[in-house]
Design an enzyme around this catalytic site. Structure first.
Site, short mmCIF file in Angstrom:
data_model
loop_
_atom_site.label_atom_id
_atom_site.label_comp_id
_atom_site.label_asym_id
_atom_site.label_seq_id
_atom_site.Cartn_x
_atom_site.Cartn_y
_atom_site.Cartn_z
N GLU A 1 0.83 -1.20 0.00
CA GLU A 1 0.00 0.00 0.00
C GLU A 1 0.87 1.25 0.00
OE1 GLU A 1 -3.90 -1.68 2.38
OE2 GLU A 1 -2.32 -0.76 3.55
N CYS A 6 3.44 8.70 0.61
CA CYS A 6 4.04 7.82 1.61
C CYS A 6 4.21 6.45 0.95
CB CYS A 6 3.13 7.76 2.83
SG CYS A 6 3.71 6.65 4.10
N CYS A 66 7.23 -6.54 7.07
CA CYS A 66 8.41 -5.98 7.75
C CYS A 66 8.92 -7.04 8.73
CB CYS A 66 8.04 -4.71 8.50
SG CYS A 66 9.46 -3.97 9.36
N CYS A 126 7.41 -4.67 15.35
CA CYS A 126 7.11 -3.75 16.45
C CYS A 126 5.71 -4.07 16.98
CB CYS A 126 7.17 -2.29 16.00
SG CYS A 126 8.82 -1.83 15.42
N CYS A 137 2.46 -2.15 15.51
CA CYS A 137 2.37 -1.83 14.08
C CYS A 137 1.69 -2.93 13.27
CB CYS A 137 3.78 -1.58 13.55
SG CYS A 137 3.87 -1.34 11.77
N GLY A 174 7.26 -1.53 5.79
CA GLY A 174 8.64 -2.00 5.78
C GLY A 174 9.64 -1.05 6.40
N GLU A 175 10.85 -1.56 6.58
CA GLU A 175 11.94 -0.77 7.14
C GLU A 175 12.89 -0.37 5.99
OE1 GLU A 175 13.14 0.85 9.88
OE2 GLU A 175 14.79 1.22 8.52
N SER A 208 12.13 7.35 7.12
CA SER A 208 11.84 7.06 8.52
C SER A 208 12.41 5.69 8.85
CB SER A 208 10.32 7.04 8.75
OG SER A 208 10.03 6.62 10.06
N ASN A 219 -2.36 5.07 16.63
CA ASN A 219 -3.49 4.73 15.75
C ASN A 219 -3.90 3.29 15.98
OD1 ASN A 219 -3.68 7.20 14.22
ND2 ASN A 219 -1.74 6.63 13.28
N CYS A 240 -0.28 6.23 10.03
CA CYS A 240 0.99 5.58 10.42
C CYS A 240 0.74 4.24 11.10
CB CYS A 240 1.75 6.44 11.41
SG CYS A 240 2.44 7.89 10.69
N1 SAH Z 1 9.79 1.13 9.42
C1 SAH Z 1 9.94 2.53 9.49
C2 SAH Z 1 8.98 3.29 8.60
C3 SAH Z 1 7.57 2.81 8.50
S1 SAH Z 1 6.56 2.97 9.92
C4 SAH Z 1 9.82 3.02 10.91
O1 SAH Z 1 9.44 2.23 11.76
O2 SAH Z 1 10.17 4.17 11.16
C5 SAH Z 1 6.14 4.69 9.88
C6 SAH Z 1 5.87 5.29 11.27
O3 SAH Z 1 4.61 4.81 11.81
C7 SAH Z 1 6.92 4.93 12.32
O4 SAH Z 1 7.28 6.04 13.09
C8 SAH Z 1 6.18 3.93 13.14
O5 SAH Z 1 6.75 3.78 14.39
C9 SAH Z 1 4.78 4.51 13.17
N2 SAH Z 1 3.75 3.59 13.63
C10 SAH Z 1 3.71 2.24 13.55
N3 SAH Z 1 2.58 1.74 14.09
C11 SAH Z 1 1.86 2.82 14.54
C12 SAH Z 1 0.59 2.98 15.17
N4 SAH Z 1 -0.18 1.93 15.44
N5 SAH Z 1 0.18 4.24 15.46
C13 SAH Z 1 0.95 5.30 15.16
N6 SAH Z 1 2.14 5.22 14.56
C14 SAH Z 1 2.61 3.99 14.24
FE1 SF4 Z 2 8.33 -1.42 13.15
FE2 SF4 Z 2 8.35 0.32 11.07
FE3 SF4 Z 2 8.48 -2.33 10.65
FE4 SF4 Z 2 6.21 -1.26 11.54
S1 SF4 Z 2 7.17 -0.88 9.56
S2 SF4 Z 2 7.20 -3.16 12.29
S3 SF4 Z 2 6.99 0.37 12.83
S4 SF4 Z 2 9.99 -1.09 11.71
#
Ligand code: SAH
Ligand code: SF4
Length: 341
Positions: free
Chosen positions: A91, A104, A111, A115, A118, A159-160, A191, A290, A334
């Site tokens: 997406e 975005c 990923c 986390c 996420c 993804g990262e 990011s 979120n 996010c």
């Molecule tokens: N993997 C990278 C980029 C993608 S995630 C990273 O982690 O930075 C983009 C952003 O969304 C990151 O700051 C992440 O921590 C945040 N994010 C992930 N899950 C979220 C959630 N449930 N609510 C708000 N932000 C979230």
């Molecule tokens: Fe963590 Fe970013 Fe991967 Fe989501 S996309 S699992 S926030 S590293």
């Protein structure tokens, strides 16, 4: 014969291929202009390119692109669901605000970093996206904007990004190149969850883009629970890498901090974060959590808690903003991207 993917080629590769096909090099400029300025992703539409060259291109350099499956609209925010050649799905999100358009973009299918908060992390890791798959999302989105350019790109989708560094860096070089998309470095943001070697590489990257770091916790115990990658690169290593990046580039770093109710939103964590980041002078982006489908563990902080956290940061004279929610009703905010339709 190896399949050549048009959207994965940089400027010098285009010139070399055109020369090898025995055509003058300016034909490469024309083709790049069609793709990156006019978003014509079909050789047959490149009217000033000779027919015989177009036929050769059709045979040898495939113009593969993601297929748009569905769009979701919410106010100015549009989410795009794409299908890739092998059937995997990703997406992207287009944000419209203040007359500016920001794309975005995803860099991986899923990923690997899992986390806890996420949606992308909960779907596991499938594979890295190719250069062409990264750029394809952007070009097709831009093509759909009634000729209005997209002003900014943020690598904050699925993804990262820094675990797909080679493809990401090449895609950025192509976007930034004056003969390609010519998108300014200041309009490109990565990011990262804190991949230390990637941050060190970025410090030496020739394009001075913007860096955002997902912190979300100010001590190792809590951060490792929320973000398992912290066990590999702990806060001390991360902060050292950020100081190295700042010294090397002179750039200000943005720190992203999700506010999750009763987990990391007490004012004491604002003080802890200030001590941790002392000397870095970052800009803090606070993101109220979120909600994520099938994740009942976390809740968004209350307005009262957010206010108290902000008051602590103000007292500490740390610059911050609370990011306004966009697209959470269509799971486009996010951390909500999961491509699970
Ligand atoms: N993997 C990278 C980029 C993608 S995630 C990273 O982690 O930075 C983009 C952003 O969304 C990151 O700051 C992440 O921590 C945040 N994010 C992930 N899950 C979220 C959630 N449930 N609510 C708000 N932000 C979230
Ligand atoms: Fe963590 Fe970013 Fe991967 Fe989501 S996309 S699992 S926030 S590293």
């Amino acid at each position: 014969m190896q399949v050549i993917d048009a959207l994965s080629l940089d400027y010098s590769e285009w010139k070399k291929l055109i020369e090898e096909m025995c055509y003058p090099r300016f034909r490469a400029d024309q083709i790049c202009q069609w793709i990156y300025s006019h978003k014509v992703l079909d050789y047959n539409g490149m009217s000033n390119v000779p027919k015989d060259l177009r036929a050769k291109l059709n045979e040898n350099i495939l113009m593969t692109q993601p297929i748009l499956i569905k769009t979701f609209n919410s106010g100015g925010t549009i989410k795009y669901l794409w299908q890739l050649l092998d059937g995997e799905r990703v997406e992207s999100v287009l944000l419209n605000h203040g007359g500016h358009k920001t794309a975005c973009i995803s860099t991986q299918v899923g990923c690997p970093l899992a986390c806890a908060f996420c949606a992308t992390g909960s779907m596991g890791f499938k594979r890295n996206l190719s250069v062409g798959e990264i750029l394809g999302q952007f070009l097709l989105m831009e093509k759909m904007q009634d000729d209005k350019a997209i002003n900014n790109i943020v690598f904050m989708g699925m993804g990262e990004p820094l675990l797909n560094e080679d493809n990401l860096f090449k895609a950025i070089r192509i976007l930034n190149h004056e003969k390609m998309r010519n998108l300014g470095a200041r309009h490109i943001t990565i990011s990262t969850s804190g991949i230390v070697p990637g941050i060190e590489d970025l410090a030496d990257f020739e394009i001075p883009l913007r860096l955002s770091v997902s912190l979300h916790a100010s001590n190792d115990e809590l951060r490792s629970r929320l973000m398992p990658i912290n066990k590999k690169y702990n806060l001390q290593r991360l902060v050292d890498a950020l100081k190295f990046y700042k010294d090397r580039t002179g750039e200000r770093i943005t720190i992203e901090y999700i506010l999750i109710a009763n987990i990391n939103d007490e004012p004491k964590y604002a003080y802890e974060m200030a001590a941790l980041l002392n000397g870095l002078e970052p800009y803090i982006n606070l993101i109220p959590y979120n909600p994520v489908k099938n994740n009942k563990k976390f809740k968004r902080s209350s307005d009262g808690a957010i206010k108290k956290f902000c008051a602590a940061l103000s007292e500490l004279k740390i610059e911050f903003e609370v990011r306004r929610e966009r697209g959470s009703d269509i799971a486009a905010a996010c951390g909500q991207l999961a491509a699970d339709y």
